[in-house]
Every structure is written in C-alpha cells, then in structure tokens.
Design a protein around this motif. Sequence first.
Motif, mmCIF file in Angstrom:
data_model
loop_
_atom_site.group_PDB
_atom_site.id
_atom_site.type_symbol
_atom_site.label_atom_id
_atom_site.label_comp_id
_atom_site.label_asym_id
_atom_site.label_seq_id
_atom_site.Cartn_x
_atom_site.Cartn_y
_atom_site.Cartn_z
ATOM 1 N N UNK A 1 0.819 -1.212 0.000
ATOM 2 C CA UNK A 1 0.000 0.000 0.000
ATOM 3 C C UNK A 1 0.848 1.255 0.000
ATOM 4 N N UNK A 2 1.991 1.184 0.652
ATOM 5 C CA UNK A 2 2.853 2.355 0.712
ATOM 6 C C UNK A 2 3.260 2.792 -0.697
ATOM 7 N N UNK A 3 3.569 1.794 -1.513
ATOM 8 C CA UNK A 3 3.948 2.100 -2.895
ATOM 9 C C UNK A 3 2.774 2.716 -3.652
ATOM 10 N N UNK A 4 1.574 2.203 -3.400
ATOM 11 C CA UNK A 4 0.382 2.737 -4.062
ATOM 12 C C UNK A 4 0.149 4.182 -3.631
ATOM 13 N N UNK A 5 0.204 4.413 -2.332
ATOM 14 C CA UNK A 5 -0.053 5.759 -1.800
ATOM 15 C C UNK A 5 0.984 6.749 -2.310
#
Lengths: 274, 156, 763
Positions: free
Chosen positions: C257-261
């Motif tokens: 999710x960090x990469x998505x955000x």
Amino acid sequence: MIPAPFDYVRADSYDAAAAALGEHGDEAKLLAGGQSLLPLMKLRLATPAVVVDVSRARDLAYVRDDGGVLAIGALTRHCDVARSADVTAHAPLLAHAAGSVGDPQVRHRGTVGGSVAHADPSADIPTALLALGASYVVRGPGGTREVSAADFSTGFLETVLAPDELLVEIRVPSARGEAWGYEKFTRRAIDWATVAVAVQKRGGETSVALANMGSTVLRAAATEAALASGAGAADAAAHADEGTEPAADVTASAEFRRHLARVLTKRALVAAGR
Amino acid sequence: MNLTVTVNGTAHTVDVEDRTLLVHLLRDHLDLTATNIGCDTTSCGACTVLLDGESVKSCTVLAASVDGQSVTTLEGLAEGERWHRVQEGFRSKHGLQCGFCTPGMVMAAVSLLDENPSPTADQVRQGLEGNLCRCTGYHNIVAAVLDAAAAKPVTS
Amino acid sequence: MSILGTRVMRVEDPKFLTTGGVYVDDLRDPRLDGAGHVTYVRSVMAHARVTVDGSAAAALDGVLAVVTRADLADLAPPPVPLGFIPPALGRPWLADGVVRYVGEPIAAIVTESRYAGEDVAELVSVDYEPLTAVVDPRVSATDETLLFPDHGSNTALAFEAGSLDGLFDGCDVVVTQQITNQRVAPVPLEVRGTACVWEGDGDDARLTLWASTQSPHGARDQIATALSLDPDRVHFIAPDVGGGFGAKFGVSVEDLLLAVLSRRLGRPMRWTETRTENMLGMGHGRAQLQTVTIGGSRDGRITAYSLDVLQDSGAYPHFGAVLPFMTQLMATGTYDIERIAVRTKSVVTNTAPVVAYRGAGRPEATAAIERAVDMFAAEIGLDPVEVRRRNLFAKEAFPLTTQVGAAYDSGDYAGALDKVVAAAKYDELRAEQQRRRDSGDTKLLGIGVSSYVEITAGPEAGTEFARINVKPDGSVVVYTGTSPHGQGHATSFAMLAADELGVPIERITVVHGDTDLVARGGGTGGSRSLQLGGAAVHQGALETVDRARELAGDLFEAAAGDVVLDKARGGFHVAGSPDDVRGWAEVAASADAEHGLIVDTDFTAQGATFPFGAHVAVVEVDAETGKVTLLSMTTVDDAGPVINPVVVEGQRHGGIAQGVAQALFEEVRYDEDGNPQSTNLADYAFPSAAELPDFTLVDMATPSPLNPLGVKGIGEAGTIGATPAVQNAVVDAVAHLGVRHVEMPTTAERVWRAIQDAREGAK
C-alpha cells in the motif's frame, strides 16, 4: 507511540508545582519520574491537557532521619531509596522493595512518591510502606495533612489526593533491627508482581501487606489476627487471601492469586522469623 | 517549546512539541539514530541512553524534562577511536547479531558496570532485565559484560 | 591453513557498536525528504461489517489523505502470498466491508508529520456491525460460520500421509494425548518499517522501496506483480534488518500500500509500525492443535505413530496454512517407526494470520513426537533416553527415505544423544532428582531430553546466486542473493571466498539486500543461506580461480593447466616457477582494467538437508507455586562442518532461547470474542537475560553429501530441539506426583493446576 498533545509546565519546587496545579486544576496531571504515567499516555489511556513536571523538584527529593521516623521526600528516586544508608538501616524492607521495582532504568527515573500516588495495587513501594505502617504527608491550598498508608488508596489507581494536592513526604516509623520479609512472584523479573507479600515485624506485632490481591494494596487482616493470637506461620498464612478480591488477567486467575498469597505469605513470615 | 540538551558533549537548542519524547528528540531532531525504539511499553530497553550518567529508557522520558541535562548515546560512547570496554566486550564475545537491541543493551551495561564494577554473571542477568534481545539468547551478552568488567576501565 | 572453522570475529560489528545499524526508520536518504507518514487505522473487532468515514480526518491540517478500500476500487486484489493458497481466501488492500481480525488495516492516513498520524487515526470514524467471531479452530472446522462464504468452507488446505487402517494393531501399549502447540509472536526487535519513492514519469517511473525484509528479490517480485509492473521498475533494498525470524519473509499488504499511496500522492512515503501494531498485525507462529497417538511393545520398541494436526491459519492464509506440510514431512522425527499416519487441516479463524516463525512447521512436528515418546516411555516405565536409543534410525541407514517421504541425507542420531547425555551428566542428574524427591524438597528437579531432526533449504532442492568480483586493485566484492539480518554472512561468506581465493578477508566485502546490485536471490529463511548462498560463493570462488588461471596463463604465455594459485601469497605462478608471481590485482586487471574479473554463478543443491541433534534441559519446579526455573540447557546441534564457530554458536544460542521461550513463557492469546490479550511486551512474556541460564554447547559435525561444503542449516535447529526438551523436563519434574502432560507455555499456574489435578485424580 506518542502521547496525545498536552501543555508542559515545569515545576522545580513544591511552590511552583502548587501554583501550577492551582492554575490548571483537574486538567493537570503531575509527572514525577513518569515511569507509570508516560506509558499510559503513550497508549492514550491517560490524556491530560496539562502535564506539570515535578521530576526535578529538588526540595522534595531527600531521605532524612527525623528522630525515630524516616522522612523521605516524595520525589526521591527508587535507586536512591534502595541505596540509602538511612533507609537500609531504618526500613530495610523498603530499601529491598525499591530495589525490585521495574528494572534499573525505571529505578533511575521513577520516584517513590510517584509510585504511591499512582496507586497501582501491584506496585512494590506502596506494599512495603503499608506493611511498614508509613504515613503520607499531603499538602495543598487547604494546608498539610497526614494520611496513613492504609487509608491512602481508594481504588484502582485512585487516591484521597485532591486535584490541587501533592504528596510531599513519606514518613516511616523506624523499624531498625526488626525482622521483615518480602516475597514477590512474577513471570519475568521485569514484570509487575502477580502477587507480592511484605511482612514487617515491629515489637511483638507483625504486619502483612499484599500486592495485587484487590483494587488497592491490602493488609492480610486475617493472617495478622491469627498471628496476634499466636498462630504459627503456616497456619496464619492459610488465611492470607481471606477478604481479598483478586482480579483474573492474562498473568493469573483469581484462584491462583489466592494460592500464591497463601504460599508467599508463609514464606515471607518464615523469612521474618515467624 | 525551546530546550537545550547536551548530547554526547555537544549542546543542542531545539524547538519541539511539548509532548516530544527524548528518543524522538535524539532520532528525529538530532539525527542520532543509533538509539532505537522497540516497544510501546517501557519493556524492551532498545532506547536506553545515559541521562547524567545513568541509564534511562528514552521512550519514557519527555524531552522537555531533560532541558539543561546531559545525554549520552551509543554514538558518544567511544573516545575518538578508542572504544569503551563494553563495546570491546560485545565485539570480542559476539554479543550481538541483528544489532537492533545493541545500542540500548550497551548503554544499559555501561550503567550497570558503573554501579557495580565487578558483577557476577547472575547480577549481570538481573541488571539487564530491562533490555530484550531476540537474537543472542543473552549468552554472549552476559559474557561480553563480564569481559568488559574484567577489563580495566579506560582512563583518559 | 584454512580460515574455515576458525573463530573470526564479525566484520559487521564495528558499525553496530559505534554508530548503530541503519534500519528503515534510520534512513536519511535525501530522496525521502518531505515524505508523507502513513498510519494505518486498524480494526478493533475480530469479525464485523465495517463502514468507514474518513472525511472529518481528511479535512484536518497536515493530513494529506485518508484512504479507504473505496479509494482503491480500481486495483485488483493483492496476490495471495503463496501460490497454492485459494485466491478466494486472499486479503484485500484494506478491509472490504468486512474485517476478519483485530488489527486488520481499514484505512490509511497520510500526514505531514509522524506525530500527527496517531492523532488523526483517532478521528477516523469506523462503524462496526459485529459478526460471529470464530476464534477456536475446532469451531472453524465445523463450517458453521464461514469467514469467506465464497470459498464455501473454512478449510484452506489439507495434507495427509500414511494409512490409518490397522495402524495400532499388535501394539502392547498405545498412548494418546491432545497437545496445543500454542500461538506465539515472532517479535523481531525491529518492527516492520517501509519507505519508498517513485522517480520518473509514466512508463519510466521507477519505484525504490526500502523495507525490513528477509527476501528483497522475492519481495520485489511480489510488489511488481501486485502493481502490474515489470520487476525492473522496482528497486528493492533491505537495509539493516533488526531480526525477522521468518515473519519478515516477503512483503506485507502495508508495504504494498505504501507504494500505491506514494504514487497517487506523488510523494515519498514512510511507515513504521508500533509494537502494538506489530503484535496485532505482523502475524504469529505455530498455532497447531495436535493429537498424537503412539504405540509399541513393552520392551520399548515403537511401531506405530499417528499425528493429527488442526492448524489455525488466522484470518487470511499465509505461510501458516502450509506449515502442516512441513510438520507432516518431519512427523517421524529421528525414529524408525514401522507405521505412521498424518492428517492435517488448515482452517481460517478471526485472528491474525499465522506466518513462518523460526522452525516453521518443524518445531511442531518435533514437539509432538518428543512428547509422545516421553509419554510412551512413562507408560512402560522405561527411561526416556533408553526408549529413544531403541528406536532411532541407525547411523548405517543413511541416506534414507522416511515413511512420510522425507529423504534424510546424513545423520548419527544415537551419537548425538550419547554425546549430550554424557555432557549433561544425565545419570548424576537422575540421582539428584531422586535425592530431592526422597528428601521432600519442594524444589523439584526435572530432566528433559529431546532428539530432533529437521529439514533446511527445503522441501525442494534450492538454488542461490553469487557473483565474485576481483577488482583491479586485488580487493574482492562478493555479491549474494541471501539477505542476512544478523546471521553474519558478510563474515562467513568472506571466509569462504578467502579460503579459495587466497585473499585476506579484510580485502573482501560482501554485498546483499539490494536488487539493483545483486542480480537474483532467494533471501534468508528456512536455514537455507550457508548451504545454498555459501555454497554458491564457494562455487563462484572456484570458478573465479579457474578463470584467473586462464588469464594468468595469458600473462605467463603458459597453458592455464600449468598455472597454480599460491593462496599464501595471493597470486599465480607457473608450476615449477614459484618466483614469478602475478598477484590477483594484475590478473583481475587483465580481464577488465576498470571492473576487474567478474564471475556469476548459481549453485543448485541436490536436495534439502537434515540437521539433527539432541538437547537436555534441566528445570527446577517450585512444587508449591508451580514456578519453573530453567537451570541448564546442554545441546548437540549437528549441522555439518562449521565455517565460523562464533556465528554458529550465536545461532544456536538464539535458537535455544526462542525454543525455551515457547516452552516456558510465551503465548499469544485471544479471548472468545477474538480480542487479543497480549498486544505489547509488558503483557507478552518475552524473556530477558534474567529468565535464562548460560547454554552448554557440544560440538558434532556430520557432513551432508548434498553440497560441496557438507553443510546444513543451523538457524532454526536450536529452537526445534529446545522446546520439547524443556517441556519434557517440566513434566518430568512432577511426573512422580502423577502428572502426565503440561501444556505450553508451562506457566506456574499450569504446573500448579497439573499437580492439583493429579492429586485429585489420585484420591
């Protein structure tokens, strides 16, 4: 984890602390060594709007021999109590208990008054002080009063302290040369007591205090009564859990706590020569 | 609020939120990242530093509380190239693996030896009760502290 | 003289002891300047329908975003962590209308400052509509409440081996016992943490992500798959990692999710969880309910054994669902048992996912059979060491394939048992135990024995990459696909290279944990690293020498076959002409003046290896309180030849401590509603130095025929042997009172109750 926001007020003396409490009332929380309060604040189980930091109120950090009474400033650290020659001479039970609080880092920071005022029923210091028959000097705008250790805590983390009052001194009648015993049962060295028992002899009488056997530290009244009527350690200890209402938690059931209270009381009495 | 703290011999004046913990002051404001955070509950000791020479858990001390005081972290332990005997002990006895608990463990050991220069193995174990390590099983940590105790303190 | 087997102090340590390591949260890479801080809002209920409203929180100053599942509707669900887990049991990016365990991420908050995240998290409104929480795997197995209705069952996976028909026919004695191999928390001292930044635009955009992982290459591929990217678009870096113990193998949904955000908000991002989040969300280990039945003759011969495993996989199946396969494979342990049958089932529950944890499936197998053998011994009144001796696979039987299909490579189980029993002075301990019992001493002595074998770098034969680069200045850089986080590869692998190259280890650097610098790799887990990664370095070094002899031959105008490496002098000469030596620098420069000599290699093992050993634990039990104190651990842990005793002893010490911790202290508990009872290190009884003794290690080295170094894995062995030895010791201490079994952790209260129950039973 971090505490919720608050305003910080530094109070390096009793007077400064009293003034700060007077100004902020029950929105304020006193911070002594912080070793109990800060963990609660980080978990946001405590969210004071104002923190009054008295950790460096030097006028409240001392150990004095007041002629038969040991006077200990509320902000004296555990480590200083543990290694104090006066405490070791007049109340070795307290010195021992102070040396078994938390871990060395906590003892370098935490204070005996902070521990008493926090009123955790599983804490070493109030248990030892209860057995020693200590009293607590409380000061506020209305003056100074002395509360016996037995009357100080009114419930789990609750005390008779009014929001504008400070615990300023702990007074312990000298128990020089008297026998004592302290038995603390924990899963790990660092843990709060699952159950602890403090025994202090004084003259012909024996006091027995229990940690974590109810919402406050307690006297084992039935055991004390049995001892007073001449019962031996084993027989008296069999009554140690009478009248208690220990909690059940992840560490132990209530039933096991009752059992531990009896076993540890016997051992503490034996250690104290009963 | 503004406060001045001497860390590893250097005075720093910083402006922080009132609620700032000492460990965050060290890590986030002074970029001294050796001191680690391993728990929320004053249990693990990874954040142990010396405050005026005594071990404390910097996650359970407000930065504001140490205004005007002196803090020593692992980064300030060696004297130039000369390591503290506790550092030497950990190296020679392999008292570390992943290294995360190490700064706190070393600082706790320094304080321990300061208060008890010749501890028994059991006293070392009891004295490190506030510091957790998941890698070493403590065997070599205890050996390291005993090794440091046996070594002569470095005098400058 | 070879450097191998000598006590070389770790090259890693000076940094850790002076400036500290650089873990994810320590990164001060300028590309991370201005990073948003991510805080996850996590479920406080075990099973509920949820509706989330982050609008109030999103409107606050300093809040960059509040993201919920609805905001990620365009994304396909993240891939399941292992290929054979049914996709219907996969987890969503964020809770998708239903939460299935306390701690499940519901929303992601991005704030300018780290401190603000915790404040804002309290302001995200989550409405919970409770559903029936399924906490007990036995209840789950009934399928009365389905956690994933689309899957139609709560069973994720099932394995079996052997026939139950007539299994115990002809046995004089049959003993059966239900055993809980309790759920425990891995607790690496460093919690999970991740940082990332995107650079470039559109199809050129490239993600650099730092995470506290054991397997950067695998993690890179998982991220690439989840984000539908070519793996080349992801640069994955494992900086210093503060312990993993299996639980940091791969990536977590929070990492993904960090990469998505980061991409959506166009900012670098950072996330460091709290310990509470770690205890709730990283995943737990073990969590098996077992039923063991063991049968044999009165003279101590075991002829039949069955193991039934109900594996609690937690809410979203992960490695934990597969653990029973490893348990099954190792079910027979060190014993030559004629008939054996294993049945396993992995079910989902409303608890945190169960992941790999030091040993991962093998400790559970060993704990089961080692308790069973002790109970069998007690039943027939024979000494447990003697019963073991009568049933161990004979030294001459290797290699062998067990009834459950494990191909044991080499072993000397009786030798290990004899050594440990002698070193522990077993007979003297028994005499002391009897003396205490006879004298009515309330401090009872318990002696526990375990014999174990485990599988490392398995179950399939593994492969690993290495590059050896001899620089034009004669220094060497070794690149490995393993990803150490405390295991000391930088030292051990340098020793392996030094030994073949004749280059001092001071001139050798080991590079790992960076997918741009290391071409490929399997990471570190399953005790695979030395036997695969180390063997690859060894193989690469040999190939480098071969290549260097060719290069030197050109310099000498001689045939490569006539060129020899003089390791002592670190150079080459023609056989018979030792005076004209060309050093590594010159030879490497002759390959490429800029880069030197580079050799890439992949080592593929012939099969998994099977380390083994035997442990003796001695405990003191306070008969009045039930409190157990561990007095000593004496262990033989045979993983073949030792490259660096310092490192191997460290692995054994740590493994033993974790095994002891499971036996005596640790347990992740949930209440009946699925509320976790041990969410921090004050409640969870992770032992300190004060709870443990020194450990006595006994050396033994039986080579494996499956790799050129003859080595096996040592990372998990200590854990596997220690747990049952300690549990057996506790039961042994109170066996004379009529106690037959005590569940783990063998807390004071459990031991006290066992004594009470035995007394009641005797009345």
